[in-house]
Design an enzyme around this catalytic site. Structure first.
Site, PDB file in Angstrom:
ATOM      1  CB  THR A 160      39.147  41.320  40.632  1.00  8.85           C
ATOM      2  OG1 THR A 160      37.936  41.833  41.214  1.00  8.85           O
ATOM      3  CG2 THR A 160      39.587  40.089  41.416  1.00  8.85           C
ATOM      4  CG  PHE A 163      29.522  44.399  38.219  1.00  7.61           C
ATOM      5  CD1 PHE A 163      30.161  45.604  38.431  1.00  7.61           C
ATOM      6  CD2 PHE A 163      28.458  44.064  39.033  1.00  7.61           C
ATOM      7  CE1 PHE A 163      29.744  46.466  39.427  1.00  7.61           C
ATOM      8  CE2 PHE A 163      28.022  44.921  40.039  1.00  7.61           C
ATOM      9  CZ  PHE A 163      28.668  46.123  40.234  1.00  7.61           C
ATOM     10  CE1 TYR A 164      31.882  45.944  42.101  1.00  8.00           C
ATOM     11  CE2 TYR A 164      32.650  44.815  44.063  1.00  8.00           C
ATOM     12  CZ  TYR A 164      31.868  45.776  43.471  1.00  8.00           C
ATOM     13  OH  TYR A 164      31.077  46.581  44.268  1.00  8.00           O
ATOM     14  N   GLY A 165      35.455  43.055  37.532  1.00 14.26           N
ATOM     15  CA  GLY A 165      36.622  42.673  36.755  1.00 14.26           C
ATOM     16  C   GLY A 165      36.620  43.452  35.460  1.00 14.26           C
TER      17      GLY A 165
END
EC number: 1.-.-.-
Length: 334
Positions: free
Chosen positions: A20, A51-53
């Site tokens: 992502t 917060f991986y986007g």
């Protein structure tokens, strides 16, 4: 194979970030195929981030939510580690009670409370909040059942000792690969061994440098363009490690391994069942290639030969705090 909080995880885990954290997230169909393949081959430790986007910070957790709703039988088979308390706008980690409370609430709501947070860790150590306060706060969430155990991400030896004095630390995530062996010099690996704390090795393939896919400076710049984070290897790193990478490729060929298989097998041998590498993948082919190292573990002689190669072709850290503590090599899966 290591146990984390009494959960037996496979010798290799799965990093979900690359699914992502990109301009073009991997479509659900392909992502689910990767996740199911990994789980069916023993990769039960999954590493996710709040917060991986890029355009949508919660994209990683949203992907997990959709996955677990579609494959409910996987819920109890997966050990889910989540990093949080990170502000993507300021690029700061906040270990305060307020921020941790908000983070854990966000994670649980995004997962729709379908899957429990097995392990929670702040994405880094907050230098402005005493680690004792952060750990005491997280312990309350363990006691309440909102999270099952606590981890640390990239701590120093002193920070591990301080955190460990407050609460049991279930796992510690570190940057570790054949090209980045800092924990062998700074005391972290030895301390975790002494305290029986499993290590989780992120970036075990050195952001692509140990896959064979990154071979030119243009490849480095392409990584930076499509994965907007500061963890991608700089051009200087690539140029300085190129002789080492070439030598490792020759060893991999000698052992009938791919470079990625050699990289993961090295960590498995170095850790003797106490270091869990978590490679990520953006395609089914890549995860399939990575998991080939399950059946290709270095023997004692091969491990020593790799260590010798690294010492000859790769300079040690500029200011190591101790002599390297490298042990490993086994004839069977640990």
């Amino acid at each position: 194979m290591p146990y984390i909080n009494n959960f037996l995880v496979g010798p290799i885990g799965l990093g979900l970030k690359s699914l992502t954290w990109t301009e073009n997230p991997v479509p659900d169909e392909e992502a689910f195929r990767i996740m199911n393949y990994a789980l069916s081959h023993g990769c039960s430790f999954w590493d996710a981030g709040e917060f991986y986007g890029l355009s949508e910070p919660l994209a990683n957790l949203q992907l997990l939510s959709r996955y677990f709703q579609k494959f409910p039988d996987s819920i109890d088979k997966v050990f889910l580690s989540v990093k949080g308390a990170f502000d993507p706008e300021t690029h700061r980690v906040h270990g305060t009670r307020e921020c941790i409370t908000k983070s854990i609430k966000t994670v649980r709501e995004t997962l729709k409370k379908v899957k429990t947070i097995d392990l929670y860790q702040c994405a880094a150590i907050d230098p402005d909040t005493p680690i004792e306060e952060t750990m005491a706060c997280l312990k309350e969430f363990v006691d309440s059942g909102d999270i099952r155990c606590i981890g640390l991400c990239e701590p120093s030896v002193e920070e591990i000792k301080r955190a460990h004095s407050v609460v049991r630390i279930a796992a510690i995530e570190v940057h570790y690969s054949m090209l980045f062996r800092e924990i062998e010099y700074n005391g972290v690996k030895k301390l975790c061994h002494d305290l029986s704390i499993p290590l989780v090795a992120h970036s075990p393939l050195a952001h692509g440098l140990l896959t064979g896919r990154v071979t030119t400076m243009a490849d480095i710049e392409n990584l930076k363009k499509h994965h907007q984070c500061n963890e991608q290897p700089p051009s200087s790193t690539f140029s300085s490690t190129l002789p080492c990478i070439q030598a490792l490729k020759e060893l991999a060929s000698k052992y009938d391994m791919s470079l990625a298989e050699l990289a993961l097998s090295f960590i498995l041998s170095a850790g003797r069942g106490r270091i869990l590498p978590i490679p990520s993948a953006t395609s089914y082919d890549l995860i399939e290639a990575s998991l080939g190292s399950f059946s290709k573990v270095l023997d004692t002689y091969q491990f020593a030969e790799v260590v010798s190669c690294l010492e000859k072709t790769l300079p040690p850290p500029a200011s190591p705090n101790s002599e390297p503590q490298v042990t490993g090599g086994c004839s069977s899966m640990c």
